[in-house]
Write a protein that holds these residues in place. Structure first.
Motif, short mmCIF file in Angstrom:
data_model
loop_
_atom_site.label_atom_id
_atom_site.label_comp_id
_atom_site.label_asym_id
_atom_site.label_seq_id
_atom_site.Cartn_x
_atom_site.Cartn_y
_atom_site.Cartn_z
N UNK A 1 0.66 -1.13 0.11
CA UNK A 1 0.21 0.14 -0.04
C UNK A 1 0.86 1.31 0.00
N UNK A 2 1.82 1.31 0.89
CA UNK A 2 2.71 2.41 0.88
C UNK A 2 3.61 2.60 -0.40
N UNK A 3 4.02 1.63 -0.96
CA UNK A 3 4.64 1.72 -2.04
C UNK A 3 3.94 2.14 -3.37
N UNK B 1 1.64 8.82 -5.83
CA UNK B 1 1.67 10.09 -5.65
C UNK B 1 2.73 10.85 -6.27
N UNK B 2 3.79 10.51 -6.78
CA UNK B 2 4.88 10.98 -7.18
C UNK B 2 4.38 11.38 -8.63
N UNK C 1 10.02 5.26 -10.89
CA UNK C 1 9.63 5.30 -9.44
C UNK C 1 9.28 4.27 -8.59
N UNK C 2 8.63 3.36 -9.33
CA UNK C 2 8.50 2.02 -8.35
C UNK C 2 9.69 0.99 -8.24
N UNK D 1 9.15 0.40 1.95
CA UNK D 1 8.40 0.08 0.55
C UNK D 1 8.81 -1.34 0.06
N UNK D 2 8.37 -1.43 -1.00
CA UNK D 2 8.90 -2.91 -1.64
C UNK D 2 10.32 -3.06 -1.70
#
Lengths: 231, 237, 272
Positions: free
Chosen positions: A24-26, A32-33, A164-165, A184-185
């Motif tokens: 979820x946070x990732x 968001x970014x 980003x991911x 994050x992941x």
């Protein structure tokens, strides 16, 4: 490689709270970014495509070059800004998800700007006379071109999302990899690797890859559908 | 309809980007309510002439002015040889120029519905404009031009890419626009079309206006050897 | 137009939501700790106990000792929890920290390939073990990152009278785990602490080849960042954490943490 896949599957199947929280946070940080980068980068990229002003060439070169900005450097810049001893220290944002969003925004923004500029420039060449004839000036043409270029722009946004991911350097520095808060992941993968839990690290990597694949497949599907529908 | 913007006057207008004169010494009045056909060989400057009148390009020298005194009145439209339709629905394409002119949402919806109906486009209102056939696209382009209620409509070879059936539909529409009082300025290299639609003819040769007369006179007996050769089908330079 | 307007509005509101999602307004402190403590899993064991007792959430930022102290110096953490005695004392002396408390200790161990080509098992003390590595030209992987472990390693080299350099000496500039992963692959000798070693799974051919010298003693200290330097420091809660961890309850929690039956960290109070 039986181990990591089995671990990954067990992880997902268990619906482990900590894992869900990390996923979820990732997603929240990365999306968001991407969203902020779009809100800033789409109009800015379009403006660079349409406007003629001194320094425009320099801005284009800089934004192209910044596409290669190392994530660690982006992280450091945001870290120094947000540190209590930095100019934005009083906001108390270091080691928060907001800080991570800021750092990733800095990473993605050049990609969104550059790709938007190139898409809008091409579209403007095609649309210029018609839009002027209909009564739209350059400024008014910006939202028109962005909307009509939406399918191509999606590619640029996806490239930003991918960067980003996948990155770990920036979020690690400004987020601090705090369990349950800024993990994050990618930072979790880094941590598990450093603990020697290679199986778990790879399992997390598989989860991350699956998520990225799903999102890309969705976006590609939407793109194909739109191409077919919009011509 | 708002204050009349016509006639449009050109006085000794030259268009010379980077020094090379592509149009020169143009003096002419576009009178209200007429159908003016602009003729000439390829490269004579017909398209540039339309763009100059429409305000897409500006004179390098000389004057261009409208009767209303505005530098570029809103009540004019242009249909290109290959119109650019927005990557949106047919209805959204009609809505776009109305929104640019600041019409309220309700007024726009009404105007779009009326236009769709008038041009037989109602059944395809929600279809993506880019997926229409060539004839339908040109019809939509005409509808989009008509929707803003122009006093003058510029048409740049509007039927050159169309088959005879689609061409006839477009010609009928242009004639009806004219009946409604819209002034027509149109380029074409189709002599039959020029005869059918023209009330006046302006003949361009190498960027200069060498004849500007009622169509009947022009076709009966051109004054210049260039125009005579053009009508006879000779290749002229 | 209407479309793009709507899209922009939607995007903007989604954005606001994403960014503004408030961090839980719970009482929390930020503690900068070294990789060795976090990698072992110690905090996963003791923090829930502290949080249950006090309701104060502890956010652990994992860094090397050098970076952790820098984080404290900049005021980005309320408490630092590290293992490099000399640097910690400087940190307090310069006024960045209030006071240093002993929390616990473990010991460094030298790990290396099981066949032990440089014969470290036969070395009488740690300094001669290091000298044996250099003499044999056996590969040695160093943290090279100013961490507590790196500082301890440099002290051992100078005790052995050796300036480590050459093909065999690999300064990696990486964290404990990354360094151990490298050492396992090469394989090479490396200095690590017992806690990290016990928590490390990917050992490959590595074994402990030297241990037990008092010079390998590795004390951990905890310091409250000075609120006189940084007014926003949560001194009360930070001090509460320090008080707890050096109290009988905290020390018992540390003593209760085991990996595979072994106790990686020994509480400070027991050793005194």
């Amino acid at each position: 490689m039986d181990g990591p896949f089995a671990t990954a599957f067990t992880l997902i199947a268990s619906g482990d709270d900590a894992l869900l929280q990390i996923i979820g946070l990732s997603l929240r940080v990365t999306l968001g970014a991407v969203a902020i980068a779009c809100v800033i980068g789409l109009p800015l990229g379009a403006a660079l495509a349409l406007a003629r002003f001194p320094g425009r060439g320099a801005m284009i070169v800089v934004s192209n070059a910044l596409m290669g900005l190392p994530p660690v450097v982006a992280g450091l810049v945001v870290y120094l800004l947000l540190s209590r001893s930095g100019p934005l220290g009083p906001l108390a944002l270091l080691f928060t998800p907001t800080a991570m969003i800021m750092a990733q925004t800095l990473l993605i923004l050049p990609i969104v700007i550059s790709l938007t500029r190139s898409v809008v420039e091409d579209l403007w060449a095609e649309y210029r006379e018609q839009l002027l004839s209909l009564g739209a000036g350059r400024l008014r043409a910006v939202p028109t071109l962005l909307w009509d270029g939406r399918v191509s722009l999606l590619t640029g946004v996806l490239a930003g999302f991918g960067r980003a991911s996948a990155e770990v350097g920036a979020v690690l520095i400004v987020g601090g990899n705090i369990a349950g808060h800024t993990r994050t992941m990618t930072t979790a993968i880094t941590l598990e690797t450093s603990r020697g839990n290679l199986g778990l690290a790879v399992a997390l990597g598989i989860v991350l890859l699956t998520l990225t694949l799903t999102l890309n497949a969705l976006a590609w599907g939407v793109g194909q559908w739109a191409r077919g529908r919009l011509g | 309809m708002s204050a009349p913007i016509l006639p449009l006057s050109l006085e000794d207008v030259t268009y010379a980007p980077r020094g090379a004169a592509l149009l020169s010494g143009l003096t002419l009045r576009v009178e209200a309510g007429r159908r003016l056909i602009v003729m000439g060989a390829n490269g004579a400057g017909k398209s540039l002439f339309l763009r100059l009148c429409h305000g897409l390009i500006d004179p390098s020298a000389g004057r261009r002015f409208w009767a209303s005194g505005e530098p570029r009145p809103e009540a004019q439209a242009m249909v290109f040889q290959r119109p650019v339709l927005l990557r949106r629905s047919v209805a959204a394409n009609l809505d776009y120029p109305l929104a640019l002119r600041g019409l309220a949402r309700a007024a726009r919806r009404e105007a779009v519905a009326l236009t769709l109906d008038r041009f037989g486009l109602a059944a395809m209102a929600d279809r993506p404009a880019r997926l229409l056939s060539g004839g339908e696209q040109q019809r939509l382009a005409l509808a989009r031009a008509w929707a803003i209620r122009p006093q003058v409509l510029f048409l740049d070879e509007p039927t050159s890419a169309l088959d005879p059936a689609a061409t006839r539909i477009i010609e009928e529409m242009v004639a009806r626009f004219s009946d409604e009082g819209i002034t027509i300025v149109m380029t074409t290299h189709d002599l039959g079309q020029a005869r059918r639609l023209g009330q006046d003819v302006a003949f361009l040769h190498r960027g200069r206006l060498i004849e500007h007369r009622p169509a009947a006179d022009f076709f009966a007996g051109p004054e210049t050897p260039e125009a005579r050769a053009f009508l006879a089908g000779d290749l002229i330079w | 137009m209407t479309h793009s307007c709507r899209v922009i509005l939607t995007a903007a509101s989604a954005l606001g939501l994403l960014v503004a999602l408030p961090a839980a307004a719970r009482d929390f402190i930020t503690v900068a700790v070294t990789t060795s403590t976090e990698n072992s899993g110690l905090f996963g064991h003791i923090l829930p106990i502290f949080e249950a007792e006090t309701g104060i959430e502890v956010r652990v930022v994992v860094q090397g000792t050098g970076q952790a102290l820098e984080t404290g110096r900049r005021g980005d953490a309320d408490v630092v929890f590290v293992h490099a005695r000399a640097q910690e004392e400087t940190f307090v002396a310069e006024g960045y920290g209030v006071e240093r408390f002993d929390v616990m200790h473990n010991d460094f161990v030298i790990v290396g390939p099981g066949d032990d080509p440089a014969r470290l098992r036969e070395a009488p003390d740690a300094a001669s073990a290091m000298a044996a590595i250099a003499a044999a030209g056996a590969s040695f992987v160093s943290r090279g990152d100013d961490s507590g472990t790196h500082v301890a390693e440099k002290a051992l080299w100078s005790a052995a009278g050796i300036e480590p350099a050459g093909e065999w000496y690999l300064s990696t500039g990486s964290g404990m785990g990354a360094m151990l992963n490298m050492a396992a692959q090469l394989p090479a000798y490396a200095l690590t602490d017992r806690g990290s070693w016990l928590g490390f799974d990917n050992r490959g051919p590595l074994e402990i080849v030297h241990q037990g010298d008092p010079a390998l003693f590795n004390p951990y200290g905890i310091i409250l960042v000075n609120p006189k330097r940084h007014a926003h420091i949560k001194a009360e809660q930070g001090q509460a954490f320090i008080d707890w961890i050096i109290s009988d309850a905290g020390q018992a929690a540390i003593a209760g943490f085991t990996i595979g039956g072994e106790q990686p960290f020994l509480p400070a109070t027991r050793s005194e």
